[in-house]
Motif scaffolding. Structure first.
Motif, PDB file in Angstrom:
ATOM      1  N   UNK A   1      -8.359 -37.917   2.988  1.00 21.92           N
ATOM      2  CA  UNK A   1      -9.232 -37.951   1.806  1.00 21.92           C
ATOM      3  C   UNK A   1     -10.464 -36.980   2.001  1.00 21.92           C
ATOM      4  N   UNK A   2     -10.845 -36.345   0.774  1.00 26.03           N
ATOM      5  CA  UNK A   2     -12.059 -35.426   0.864  1.00 26.03           C
ATOM      6  C   UNK A   2     -13.255 -36.050   0.575  1.00 26.03           C
ATOM      7  N   UNK A   3     -12.874 -37.138  -0.504  1.00 30.65           N
ATOM      8  CA  UNK A   3     -14.129 -37.879  -0.901  1.00 30.65           C
ATOM      9  C   UNK A   3     -13.988 -39.247  -0.373  1.00 30.65           C
ATOM     10  N   UNK A   4     -14.966 -39.550   0.265  1.00 29.60           N
ATOM     11  CA  UNK A   4     -15.048 -41.257   0.894  1.00 29.60           C
ATOM     12  C   UNK A   4     -15.278 -42.101  -0.217  1.00 29.60           C
ATOM     13  N   UNK A   5     -16.349 -41.775  -1.046  1.00 33.46           N
ATOM     14  CA  UNK A   5     -16.716 -42.445  -2.284  1.00 33.46           C
ATOM     15  C   UNK A   5     -16.218 -41.875  -3.587  1.00 33.46           C
ATOM     16  N   UNK A   6     -15.570 -42.412  -4.581  1.00 31.75           N
ATOM     17  CA  UNK A   6     -15.230 -41.589  -5.785  1.00 31.75           C
ATOM     18  C   UNK A   6     -16.305 -40.639  -6.348  1.00 31.75           C
ATOM     19  N   UNK A   7     -16.263 -39.743  -6.948  1.00 29.84           N
ATOM     20  CA  UNK A   7     -17.138 -38.854  -7.778  1.00 29.84           C
ATOM     21  C   UNK A   7     -17.111 -39.540  -9.098  1.00 29.84           C
ATOM     22  N   UNK A   8     -18.258 -39.755  -9.348  1.00 29.02           N
ATOM     23  CA  UNK A   8     -18.471 -40.328 -10.907  1.00 29.02           C
ATOM     24  C   UNK A   8     -19.376 -39.543 -11.603  1.00 29.02           C
TER      25      UNK A   8
ATOM     26  N   UNK B   1     -20.904 -37.867 -23.312  1.00 28.84           N
ATOM     27  CA  UNK B   1     -19.424 -38.263 -23.478  1.00 28.84           C
ATOM     28  C   UNK B   1     -19.297 -39.851 -23.014  1.00 28.84           C
ATOM     29  N   UNK B   2     -19.417 -40.490 -23.698  1.00 27.79           N
ATOM     30  CA  UNK B   2     -19.297 -42.126 -23.288  1.00 27.79           C
ATOM     31  C   UNK B   2     -17.905 -42.276 -22.925  1.00 27.79           C
ATOM     32  N   UNK B   3     -16.953 -41.736 -23.481  1.00 30.07           N
ATOM     33  CA  UNK B   3     -15.732 -42.157 -22.676  1.00 30.07           C
ATOM     34  C   UNK B   3     -15.590 -41.883 -21.479  1.00 30.07           C
ATOM     35  N   UNK B   4     -16.575 -41.096 -20.822  1.00 28.66           N
ATOM     36  CA  UNK B   4     -16.448 -40.602 -19.398  1.00 28.66           C
ATOM     37  C   UNK B   4     -16.807 -41.909 -18.390  1.00 28.66           C
ATOM     38  N   UNK B   5     -17.512 -42.876 -18.903  1.00 27.88           N
ATOM     39  CA  UNK B   5     -18.187 -43.712 -18.430  1.00 27.88           C
ATOM     40  C   UNK B   5     -17.486 -44.367 -17.284  1.00 27.88           C
ATOM     41  N   UNK B   6     -16.323 -44.719 -17.352  1.00 30.94           N
ATOM     42  CA  UNK B   6     -15.556 -45.271 -16.323  1.00 30.94           C
ATOM     43  C   UNK B   6     -14.958 -44.531 -15.465  1.00 30.94           C
ATOM     44  N   UNK B   7     -15.026 -43.269 -15.465  1.00 31.54           N
ATOM     45  CA  UNK B   7     -14.167 -42.205 -14.512  1.00 31.54           C
ATOM     46  C   UNK B   7     -14.491 -42.311 -13.108  1.00 31.54           C
ATOM     47  N   UNK B   8     -13.490 -41.982 -12.511  1.00 29.28           N
ATOM     48  CA  UNK B   8     -13.602 -41.922 -11.019  1.00 29.28           C
ATOM     49  C   UNK B   8     -12.576 -40.921 -10.357  1.00 29.28           C
ATOM     50  N   UNK B   9     -13.290 -39.802  -9.771  1.00 30.57           N
ATOM     51  CA  UNK B   9     -12.420 -38.984  -9.140  1.00 30.57           C
ATOM     52  C   UNK B   9     -12.405 -39.025  -7.740  1.00 30.57           C
ATOM     53  N   UNK B  10     -11.027 -39.030  -7.267  1.00 26.77           N
ATOM     54  CA  UNK B  10     -10.851 -38.890  -5.965  1.00 26.77           C
ATOM     55  C   UNK B  10     -10.048 -37.788  -5.528  1.00 26.77           C
ATOM     56  N   UNK B  11     -10.302 -37.150  -4.341  1.00 23.19           N
ATOM     57  CA  UNK B  11      -9.814 -35.737  -4.042  1.00 23.19           C
ATOM     58  C   UNK B  11      -9.287 -36.034  -2.355  1.00 23.19           C
ATOM     59  N   UNK B  12      -7.879 -35.356  -2.356  1.00 18.48           N
ATOM     60  CA  UNK B  12      -7.649 -35.528  -0.826  1.00 18.48           C
ATOM     61  C   UNK B  12      -6.831 -34.086  -0.636  1.00 18.48           C
ATOM     62  N   UNK B  13      -6.564 -33.816   0.686  1.00 20.65           N
ATOM     63  CA  UNK B  13      -6.094 -32.270   0.830  1.00 20.65           C
ATOM     64  C   UNK B  13      -4.774 -32.654   2.016  1.00 20.65           C
ATOM     65  N   UNK B  14      -3.973 -31.732   1.722  1.00 17.37           N
ATOM     66  CA  UNK B  14      -2.817 -31.970   2.720  1.00 17.37           C
ATOM     67  C   UNK B  14      -3.164 -31.412   4.070  1.00 17.37           C
ATOM     68  N   UNK B  15      -2.869 -32.064   5.031  1.00 19.16           N
ATOM     69  CA  UNK B  15      -3.077 -31.771   6.481  1.00 19.16           C
ATOM     70  C   UNK B  15      -2.427 -30.484   6.973  1.00 19.16           C
ATOM     71  N   UNK B  16      -3.014 -29.757   7.620  1.00 17.40           N
ATOM     72  CA  UNK B  16      -2.360 -28.500   8.130  1.00 17.40           C
ATOM     73  C   UNK B  16      -1.302 -28.683   8.889  1.00 17.40           C
ATOM     74  N   UNK B  17      -1.233 -29.695   9.863  1.00 18.31           N
ATOM     75  CA  UNK B  17      -0.281 -29.800  10.739  1.00 18.31           C
ATOM     76  C   UNK B  17      -0.140 -31.522  10.897  1.00 18.31           C
TER      77      UNK B  17
END
Ligand SMILES: C[S@@+](CC[C@H](N)C(=O)[O-])C[C@H]1O[C@@H](n2cnc3c(N)ncnc32)[C@H](O)[C@@H]1O
Length: 304
Positions: A271-278, A287-303
């Motif tokens: 995981x790149x984001x420990x806490x979700x990006x809001x 944009x009120x429809x963005x209110x409950x959005x949570x973005x999480x990001x992860x990276x594929x390990x090299x090895x």
């Protein structure tokens, strides 16, 4: 003035998180109005490629005239199968911005919104058979209870399920207005909020949104190139929990970490984001429809 098809949520954050490589291959699992896709295309060179999925054929009308784009009008649960069909074994980034678009929501006939009267449909993919009417008329009382409780967090889910089962022996529950009127007597709290929760639960069930998300996530690690990124925007706590657990441990269940036991880590994602990006206050206001959005990001390990 024509209404926008959809305003992309967390646009800057998503593009930064994906760290787009100009010659890379990217997948937008949820093309919709194409807001995120267009921003990815701006970062790609002439050699780059964008594969855009959307199970709603309507999204096709938003495709830019761009030879780098491959549109796949299918459910992202078939991610790997369709990428293979296009001879793509590995990609540099995968994005999913879950749920329905504003266009789907604002289009009365689709039956997603409590604001209009229409048939109780709620299918994102119109080739699918099961509609919200089918759920209401065919599911057992226990199944209805569970879905209203879990997907809608409806406070009186049990009463609601029982009432629906009683109602359907005397009426058809075909239309939104008919359904809402029949339930007037059991609404708890603010009716708008109550029906929004009921409709959300039905929509998640009709489109098997959690099932599709799980299937897609499981295909991400084998498809991503080492160093490639996956970014998921969720709008429901159950979705966010699935994404969080999968990014952390490669499975969907919450597992206790015992610091004294060394376990082999089979998880290929970090995981790149420990806490979700809001969204920022500014974005939520615009944009009120963005209110409950949570973005999480992860990276594929090299090895691994
Ligand atoms: C929130 S919108 C995406 C908006 C888009 N990011 C934009 O900037 O316009 C979600 C879109 O994904 C589609 N969608 C949702 N679940 C899907 C699934 N399992 N497979 C394919 N498309 C899906 C919906 O039809 C909808 O058009």
């Amino acid at each position: 003035m024509e209404q926008a098809y959809h305003i992309p949520v967390l646009l800057k954050e998503v593009i930064e998180a994906l760290s787009v490589q100009p010659d890379g291959i990217y997948v937008d699992c949820t093309f919709g109005g194409g807001g995120h896709s267009k921003a990815i295309l701006e970062k790609l060179s002439a050699k780059g490629k964008l594969v855009a999925f959307d199970q709603d054929e309507e999204a096709r009308k938003n495709l830019p005239p761009d030879e780098r784009v491959i549109f796949i009008p299918h459910n992202f649960r078939h991610l790997q199968r369709f990428l293979r069909l296009h001879n793509l074994a590995a990609v540099d980034g995968i994005l999913a911005d879950l749920g329905v678009s504003s266009h789907q929501f604002d289009e009365a006939s689709r039956g997603f919104s409590t604001r209009f009267n229409a048939e109780l449909d709620m299918r994102m993919d119109l080739r699918q058979d099961k509609t919200a009417h089918d759920v209401l008329s065919g599911y057992s009382e226990q199944q209805l209870h569970k879905l209203f409780e879990q997907y809608g967090e409806v406070t009186n889910a049990k009463t609601l399920a029982r009432t629906i089962v009683q109602l359907r022996s005397v009426t058809l529950l075909k239309t939104i207005d008919g359904f809402k009127n029949a339930l007037r007597g059991i609404v708890k709290g603010n009716p708008n909020k109550y029906f929004a929760q009921v409709f959300q639960a039905l929509r998640i069930e009709v489109n098997d949104e959690l099932g599709a998300l799980k299937e897609m996530l499981q295909q991400v690690p084998p498809l991503l190139r080492p160093g490639g990124r996956v970014a998921i925007i969720t709008f429901h706590s159950l979705e966010d929990r699935l994404v969080k657990n999968f990014f952390r441990q490669g499975s969907f269940e919450e597992t206790e970490q015992n610091p004294f036991i060394m376990t082999e880590n089979a998880n290929e994602l970090k995981p790149i984001t420990k806490k979700p990006i809001v969204p920022t206050e500014k974005e939520m206001k615009e944009n009120p429809r963005s209110r409950s959005a949570k973005l999480r990001v992860a990276e594929k390990l090299m090895m691994v």
